[in-house]
Write an enzyme that holds these catalytic residues in place. Structure first.
Site: not given
Ligand code: DX5
Ligand code: ZN
Length: 215
Positions: A34, A67
Site C-alpha cells: 500500500d 493511493m
Molecule cells: C487501506 C489499504 C488496505 C489496508 C488493509 O487503505 O488499502 O490494503 O492495509 O488493512 P486491514 O486489513 O487492516 O483493513
Molecule cells: Zn490496499
C-alpha cells in the site's frame, strides 16, 4: 481457491525480512503493498525503496496499490522497483484508459481500485481492459478499519457483470477483512482477499492465511 494477498501495512517493519520469510512459507499468493502519498489519502506509508527491498525477498507477485495522485508519473519507477500488478485509483485518474495502457505497456497487470462511494457500474467502459478490480471495503488511507457492509452488494453486482461478459478480471476486496466476514465476501464473488490487521495481529499469521484461503 481464493487468492490471499496480505497487506504489509500492518506488519512490524523492523522485522521485514522475517515477515517476508513467513509469507513465503505461507499459503499467501501475493504481497499487497500500500503506497500512500498524503494527498490522495490523508496518510503517508512507504514507497519505492521499500518495495525494491521486498522484491529481493520474495518470488511471489507484488500487488502494488497506489493511493496517490498522478500515478502515471511513477508507473515506470514502480515497474523497476519490482511491481507485478499496479493498481491505480479510479478517483485519481481523469485519463484512466491512458494510465491502464501505460501499465500494460510496461509489462505489468493493470488494476483499478474504487472507493466505497464509487459505483461499480462506472467501470463498465474499462472493465474489458483491466486485469484486476480492487474494490475498497473501507475508505483508503488506514489499516484496521471496519468492513463497510454495503460492499457486499457491490461485489455481487461486479461479479455478475464480469461473468456476463465472460472476462478473466479478478475482483480483490480490500479493507476490514477478517475470519468472520471472509466467507460471505467470497460467496458474494470476490476472487482475492486482502488482509492486513487480521493476519499480522494474529498469534499465528500462517494459520490465519490458511483459514482465509479456505473460507
Ligand atoms: C487501506 C489499504 C488496505 C489496508 C488493509 O487503505 O488499502 O490494503 O492495509 O488493512 P486491514 O486489513 O487492516 O483493513
Ligand atoms: Zn490496499
Amino acid at each position: 481457491m481464493t487468492i490471499i494477498s496480505p497487506s504489509l501495512l500492518a506488519c512490524n517493519f523492523l522485522d521485514l525480512r522475517e515477515v517476508c520469510n513467513m509469507l513465503n512459507e505461507s499459503e499467501a499468493d501475493w504481497y499487497h503493498l500500500d503506497v500512500m502519498d498524503g494527498r490522495f489519502v490523508p496518510n503517508i506509508s512507504f514507497g519505492l525503496p521499500v518495495i525494491e527491498k521486498i522484491r529481493t525477498a520474495t518470488d511471489k507477485p507484488c500487488d502494488v496499490h497506489l493511493m496517490i495522485v498522478e500515478p502515471g508519473k511513477y508507473a515506470a519507477d514502480f515497474k523497476s522497483a519490482g511491481a507485478d500488478h499496479l493498481i491505480v485509483h479510479y478517483e485519481a485518474c481523469p485519463h484512466l484508459h491512458r494510465n491502464i495502457q501505460q501499465i500494460k505497456d510496461l509489462g505489468m497487470k493493470a488494476g483499478v481500485a474504487i472507493n466505497p462511494h464509487t459505483p461499480v457500474q462506472l467501470l463498465d467502459d474499462i472493465l474489458q481492459s483491466i486485469d484486476i478490480v480492487c474494490l475498497m471495503s473501507v475508505n483508503p488511507g488506514f489499516g484496521g478499519q471496519e468492513f463497510i457492509p454495503h460492499s457486499l452488494s457491490k461485489i455481487q453486482a461486479l461479479r455478475k457483470r464480469i461473468d456476463q461478459l465472460n472476462l478473466p478480471t479478478i475482483i480483490e476486496v480490500d479493507g476490514g477483512i477478517n475470519l468472520d466476514n471472509a466467507g460471505v465476501v467470497v460467496q458474494s464473488g470476490a476472487h482475492a482477499l486482502i488482509a492486513g490487521t487480521t493476519i499480522f495481529n494474529a498469534a499465528d499469521p500462517k494459520k490465519v492465511i490458511h483459514q482465509l484461503k479456505h473460507s
